[in-house]
Design an enzyme around this catalytic site. Structure first.
Site, PDB file in Angstrom:
ATOM      1  N   THR A  81       0.802  -1.224   0.000  1.00 33.62           N
ATOM      2  CA  THR A  81       0.000   0.000   0.000  1.00 33.62           C
ATOM      3  C   THR A  81       0.833   1.273   0.000  1.00 33.62           C
ATOM      4  O   THR A  81       0.612   2.176  -0.811  1.00 33.62           O
ATOM      5  CB  THR A  81      -0.954  -0.012   1.209  1.00 33.62           C
ATOM      6  OG1 THR A  81      -1.866  -1.108   1.060  1.00 33.62           O
ATOM      7  CG2 THR A  81      -1.742   1.281   1.306  1.00 33.62           C
ATOM      8  N   ASN A 102       5.252  -0.693   3.972  1.00 31.25           N
ATOM      9  CA  ASN A 102       4.421  -0.022   4.969  1.00 31.25           C
ATOM     10  C   ASN A 102       5.227   0.279   6.228  1.00 31.25           C
ATOM     11  O   ASN A 102       4.971   1.268   6.919  1.00 31.25           O
ATOM     12  CB  ASN A 102       3.214  -0.890   5.308  1.00 31.25           C
ATOM     13  CG  ASN A 102       2.291  -1.090   4.119  1.00 31.25           C
ATOM     14  OD1 ASN A 102       2.272  -0.277   3.189  1.00 31.25           O
ATOM     15  ND2 ASN A 102       1.535  -2.180   4.128  1.00 31.25           N
ATOM     16  N   LYS A 163      -6.957   4.894   5.336  1.00 28.27           N
ATOM     17  CA  LYS A 163      -5.657   4.615   5.951  1.00 28.27           C
ATOM     18  C   LYS A 163      -4.822   5.894   5.967  1.00 28.27           C
ATOM     19  O   LYS A 163      -4.864   6.675   5.012  1.00 28.27           O
ATOM     20  CB  LYS A 163      -4.894   3.553   5.150  1.00 28.27           C
ATOM     21  CG  LYS A 163      -5.585   2.215   5.032  1.00 28.27           C
ATOM     22  CD  LYS A 163      -4.747   1.274   4.170  1.00 28.27           C
ATOM     23  CE  LYS A 163      -5.400  -0.082   4.004  1.00 28.27           C
ATOM     24  NZ  LYS A 163      -4.591  -0.985   3.138  1.00 28.27           N
ATOM     25  N   ASP A 164      -4.014   6.058   6.994  1.00 32.21           N
ATOM     26  CA  ASP A 164      -3.165   7.258   7.048  1.00 32.21           C
ATOM     27  C   ASP A 164      -2.227   7.327   5.851  1.00 32.21           C
ATOM     28  O   ASP A 164      -2.081   8.366   5.214  1.00 32.21           O
ATOM     29  CB  ASP A 164      -2.387   7.327   8.368  1.00 32.21           C
ATOM     30  CG  ASP A 164      -1.560   6.087   8.654  1.00 32.21           C
ATOM     31  OD1 ASP A 164      -0.624   5.803   7.889  1.00 32.21           O
ATOM     32  OD2 ASP A 164      -1.843   5.406   9.653  1.00 32.21           O
ATOM     33  N   ARG A 165      -1.592   6.200   5.495  1.00 30.93           N
ATOM     34  CA  ARG A 165      -0.639   6.219   4.385  1.00 30.93           C
ATOM     35  C   ARG A 165      -1.333   6.464   3.046  1.00 30.93           C
ATOM     36  O   ARG A 165      -0.721   6.981   2.112  1.00 30.93           O
ATOM     37  CB  ARG A 165       0.162   4.920   4.344  1.00 30.93           C
ATOM     38  CG  ARG A 165      -0.654   3.635   4.327  1.00 30.93           C
ATOM     39  CD  ARG A 165       0.254   2.428   4.567  1.00 30.93           C
ATOM     40  NE  ARG A 165      -0.450   1.147   4.538  1.00 30.93           N
ATOM     41  CZ  ARG A 165      -0.965   0.545   5.590  1.00 30.93           C
ATOM     42  NH1 ARG A 165      -0.881   1.127   6.791  1.00 30.93           N
ATOM     43  NH2 ARG A 165      -1.573  -0.635   5.490  1.00 30.93           N
TER      44      ARG A 165
END
Length: 543
Positions: A81, A102, A163-165
């Site tokens: 991701t 990640n 998601k933060d990323r």
């Protein structure tokens, strides 16, 4: 002194001349808003398999009336991701972005590093754990949004994700990221971007939007026979029960963190993400003036569903159909609020998904599951036999082995010698397809060897380990329903779709495209330089 304004004017004129002369783009007004949709974990094979069941104006808007790049791939090996989201608007692969996974192990300190972790930033209004994602400090290159804001300071660049990323990396260094908070069901930014949320964010969160899904049912959209091409529910290898209909928060008396977190593996978190994007368009007035804005929307639900039940499951099949309908409704709102001829939409994925090993085995393929701890133990046992030293490999990190520098120093061992031996020990394990050492990757000495170029594009000298490896096709680590992270087509081949009648000529494109091509393509349309680390090429969208 007026040098800076004059310089900006000169740059703008030069860019305009370059754009007019470029064969890849038609001379036309720039889009007021560029919307990048990222469906986390969507392999191209699913789009092709279920095309006949799509709504008239969701994904079909791209497929029937936009550009569809049928052979779009990531050009690196560890397809996860963070690496994918870092590529999208930088045009660069991990060997330039520094986002190799990640998370990874810091070679110098031995500490875990999270891709968007930053001890100097914290969530606004929420507790922040040490490895939470709060800023783009680990991203080593600029994004399209960074370039746009340098050229056009009034431009707005905003990203939202489950998601933060998925939000922070597309937002870049100069944009603003908002991420879903599974403790509250709302969205938050961090102190890297601002001191407090603007009023529209406070109003959105104050309405407790996730609570409307409490005890809601995720039901199949179509009749039972429509799912004959996907696997039935409750396969024995599912890591947790998976069956539709599924009631959200069924065991809870009231909405809480457990319920909010469970929404992520359903269509409802994606509905919330798109609702927040609607609020952002209104609250920030995105696309409302003649300065282009960028909105990146990363929809995380499909990845959570596929990890638990696989891309071949009925749950994944139905989730994609629900998401398709959500996109159709969102497009209708964009048409009304921004204007159908004033925005450009691009849709892709951050990675694909491998079939579950049990599915591949049923198809007669060599496939299986591998224990990372057992693999590490086997390599260390081989190294101990050779060098009379225990645990020379410290850890596995972002598809690489990290050799313990302290042990090397204490025992007078050479890094290259131990890395070569670790590579041999890895290749002695049948599930390992290829492995290359730090020396080989840095020098390029194994060019042309199996998977070498993809693995070299994954490896960054400052943050990666000492022996990069790849599993054999259809093999995976762990007991999840399925996963991703390989250099094989099922993980690299993703949709790449574009729509915007003023800029995009409709029709399929059969030539291979790279996901790194998105950034320079959009840069050309916006009339700005491609990001400095870009390694893609502009795609032809117009006639």
């Amino acid at each position: 002194m007026r040098i800076a304004p004059l310089l900006r004017a000169w740059i703008a004129l030069a860019l305009a001349a370059w754009l007019a002369a470029s064969p890849a783009f038609a001379a036309t007004e720039r889009p007021r808003l560029v919307v990048l949709f990222v469906v986390d974990g969507l392999p191209q094979r699913q789009v092709a398999a279920y095309r006949d069941q799509l709504a008239p104006d969701g994904l079909a808007r791209f497929l029937a009336r936009g550009a569809s790049f049928e052979q779009a791939h990531y050009g690196y090996a560890f397809t996860v991701t963070a690496a994918g989201h870092a590529t999208l608007l930088t045009g660069a692969y991990p060997h330039r972005t520094g986002i190799i996974g990640n998370q990874w192990l810091d070679i110098a300190t031995g500490q875990q590093v999270y891709c968007t972790g930053d001890p100097l930033a914290e969530y606004i209004g929420h507790l922040t754990d040490p490895l939470d994602g709060t800023s783009p400090r680990n991203l080593k290159v600029e994004t399209l949004g960074d370039v746009l804001r340098k050229a056009e300071p009034r431009a707005k660049v905003l990203a939202v994700s489950g998601k933060d990323r998925g939000a922070i990396l597309p937002a870049g260094h100069a944009g603003t990221a908002y991420m879903y908070m599974s403790d509250s069901g709302g969205f938050a930014s961090s102190s890297y971007y601002m001191r407090e949320h603007p009023g529209w964010v406070q109003a959105f969160n104050g309405a407790k939007p996730a609570d409307r899904f409490f005890h809601a049912e995720w039901k199949p959209l179509l009749a039972e026979e429509a799912y004959a091409r996907s696997l039935p529910d409750n396969q024995p290898w599912f890591p947790r029960p998976g069956r539709l209909p599924m009631k959200m928060g069924a065991a809870d008396e009231a909405p809480g963190p457990k319920f909010y977190g469970a929404l992520l593996a359903s269509p409802f978190a994606d509905a919330l993400t798109l609702d927040f994007a609607r609020a952002a368009i209104a609250g920030e007035k995105l696309g409302a003036d003649d300065v282009p804005d960028i909105l990146a929307i990363s929809l995380s639900g499909h990845d959570y569903v596929n990890h638990q039940w696989s891309a071949e499951s009925r749950l994944s099949h139905d989730h994609l159909l629900h998401l398709d309908r959500l996109l159709q409704a969102f497009f209708a709102d964009l048409d009304r609020t921004v204007g159908r001829d004033r925005y450009l939409a691009v849709l892709t994925a951050d990675h694909g998904f491998m079939p579950a090993p049990e599915v591949s085995q049923a198809r007669g393929l060599s496939a299986g599951r591998l224990s990372g701890s057992q693999l590490l133990a086997a390599v260390n046992a081989a190294l101990e036999k050779r060098f009379d030293a225990p645990r020379l490999v410290q850890a596995m990190s972002a598809s690489a082995l990290v050799i313990d520098r302290k042990q090397l120093a204490a025992r007078g061992l050479a890094l290259d010698a131990v890395a070569d031996a670790a590579r041999e020990a890895l290749l002695a394990q049948p599930p390992i397809a290829a492995a290359y050492t730090r020396r080989e990757l840095a020098s390029g000495s194994r060019a042309g060897a199996p998977l070498f170029e993809a693995m070299r594009n994954t490896w960054h000298p400052d943050v990666s380990g000492d022996v990069q490896y790849a599993l054999q096709p259809y093999w995976m680590f762990g007991n999840a329903g399925s996963t991703h992270g390989s250099p094989y087509e099922y993980d690299t081949h993703v949709p790449l779709l574009a729509w915007g009648p003023s800029w995009v000529h409709a029709g399929p494109r059969d030539a291979r495209a790279e996901i790194a091509d998105i950034a320079p393509t959009l840069a050309g349309i916006l009339g700005i330089p491609a990001p400095a680390g870009n390694q893609g090429k502009p795609l032809r969208l117009a006639r």
